[in-house]
Design a protein around this motif. Structure first.
Motif, short mmCIF file in Angstrom:
data_model
loop_
_atom_site.label_atom_id
_atom_site.label_comp_id
_atom_site.label_asym_id
_atom_site.label_seq_id
_atom_site.Cartn_x
_atom_site.Cartn_y
_atom_site.Cartn_z
N UNK A 108 -77.42 -43.97 86.89
CA UNK A 108 -76.26 -44.58 86.14
C UNK A 108 -76.16 -45.92 86.56
N UNK A 109 -76.33 -46.21 87.83
CA UNK A 109 -75.99 -47.32 88.28
C UNK A 109 -77.18 -48.40 88.02
N UNK A 110 -78.24 -47.95 88.06
CA UNK A 110 -79.48 -48.79 87.73
C UNK A 110 -79.26 -49.17 86.00
N UNK A 122 -83.45 -58.03 89.41
CA UNK A 122 -83.74 -56.39 89.77
C UNK A 122 -83.85 -56.26 91.37
N UNK A 123 -84.70 -57.05 92.22
CA UNK A 123 -84.94 -56.95 93.50
C UNK A 123 -83.52 -57.31 94.22
N UNK A 124 -82.64 -58.20 93.93
CA UNK A 124 -81.30 -58.45 94.55
C UNK A 124 -80.33 -57.35 94.32
N UNK A 125 -80.47 -56.78 93.16
CA UNK A 125 -79.43 -55.80 92.86
C UNK A 125 -79.77 -54.56 93.67
N UNK A 126 -81.01 -54.15 93.74
CA UNK A 126 -81.66 -53.21 94.75
C UNK A 126 -81.23 -53.35 96.25
N UNK A 181 -94.54 -46.66 81.84
CA UNK A 181 -93.63 -47.61 82.10
C UNK A 181 -93.86 -48.78 82.78
N UNK A 182 -94.66 -48.44 84.00
CA UNK A 182 -94.99 -49.64 84.73
C UNK A 182 -96.32 -50.14 84.03
N UNK A 183 -97.29 -49.27 83.64
CA UNK A 183 -98.50 -49.89 82.95
C UNK A 183 -97.91 -50.57 81.83
N UNK A 184 -97.19 -50.37 81.12
CA UNK A 184 -96.66 -50.91 79.92
C UNK A 184 -96.14 -52.47 80.12
N UNK A 217 -90.21 -50.61 83.39
CA UNK A 217 -91.33 -50.68 83.86
C UNK A 217 -91.28 -51.68 84.87
N UNK A 218 -90.76 -52.84 84.81
CA UNK A 218 -90.48 -53.93 85.89
C UNK A 218 -89.94 -53.22 87.21
N UNK A 219 -89.09 -52.33 86.85
CA UNK A 219 -88.51 -51.66 88.08
C UNK A 219 -89.63 -50.83 88.86
N UNK A 220 -90.43 -50.08 88.22
CA UNK A 220 -91.23 -49.24 88.70
C UNK A 220 -92.48 -50.23 89.24
N UNK A 221 -92.70 -51.10 88.43
CA UNK A 221 -93.92 -52.20 88.88
C UNK A 221 -93.52 -53.04 90.55
N UNK A 222 -92.17 -53.02 90.48
CA UNK A 222 -91.56 -53.81 91.60
C UNK A 222 -91.86 -52.67 92.86
N UNK A 223 -91.32 -51.37 92.62
CA UNK A 223 -91.56 -50.36 93.50
C UNK A 223 -92.93 -50.17 93.66
#
Length: 147
Positions: free
Chosen positions: A101-103, A79-83, A51-54, A131-137
Motif C-alpha cells: 500500500x505504501x509503494x 523510486x530509489x530514494x523512496x525505497x 512487468x520487469x520485461x515489459x 516494472x521499473x521497481x522490479x527492474x531496479x530490484x
C-alpha cells in the motif's frame, strides 16, 4: 516530448540512467527471484518478471531518445530514494500488504499524478512503474528487506 517527435537519435545512455543500468555493487542476494523469496514475496515472481520485461522492452524501444532516458532516470531516482528513505526503514514494522500500500501511495500514485498519462509518443502506465521497481530490484537498487 518534442524530442521524441523530432526523432533525434543518440547512442548510449545518459549518465543519470547509466547509473541505474549498472548493477549496484556489494549486494549478496542476486536475481529477482531470490530477492522476492527472501522477503516472502516468491509467489509474486511470475507477475514481477512479466512487468520487469515489459519495462525492459520500453527502455530498449526508447534507448535512442535522451528525453525518454531522462524521464526514466528521473522516475528511477524517485523510486530509489523512496525505497531508501521510506520503504526499507518500514519493512520490519509493517506487513507485506502495508508495504504494498505504501509503494502504491508513495511511488506509483505520486509518479502517475506527476507525469500524467504520458505524452502522445510515450505512454507510461502503472504497470510500467511497477516494472521499473522490479527492474531496479533486479539491479539491486530496490529491496523489500533490511539486512
Amino acid at each position: 516530448s518534442d524530442q521524441i517527435s523530432k526523432d533525434e537519435s543518440m547512442v548510449g545512455f545518459v549518465d543519470d540512467l547509466q547509473f541505474f543500468i549498472d548493477n549496484r555493487d556489494g549486494e549478496t542476494v542476486v536475481g529477482l527471484k531470490q530477492k522476492l523469496e527472501i522477503c516472502g514475496r516468491g509467489a509474486a515472481f511470475n507477475d514481477a518478471k512479466k512487468k520487469k520485461e515489459l519495462f525492459a522492452k520500453l527502455l530498449m524501444r526508447f534507448e535512442r531518445f535522451s528525453s525518454a532516458q531522462q524521464l526514466f532516470a528521473y522516475i528511477m531516482a524517485a523510486i530509489h530514494e523512496t525505497f531508501d528513505t521510506k520503504i526499507i526503514p518500514s519493512t520490519s514494522s509493517l506487513s507485506t500488504q502495508e508495504i504494498d500500500a505504501m509503494i502504491e501511495a508513495e511511488i506509483v500514485d505520486k509518479i502517475m499524478a506527476e507525469i500524467g498519462e504520458g505524452s502522445d509518443h510515450m505512454t507510461l502506465n502503472r504497470t510500467h512503474i511497477k516494472g521499473m521497481i522490479y527492474w531496479l530490484a533486479d539491479k539491486c537498487y530496490v529491496r523489500w528487506h533490511c539486512d
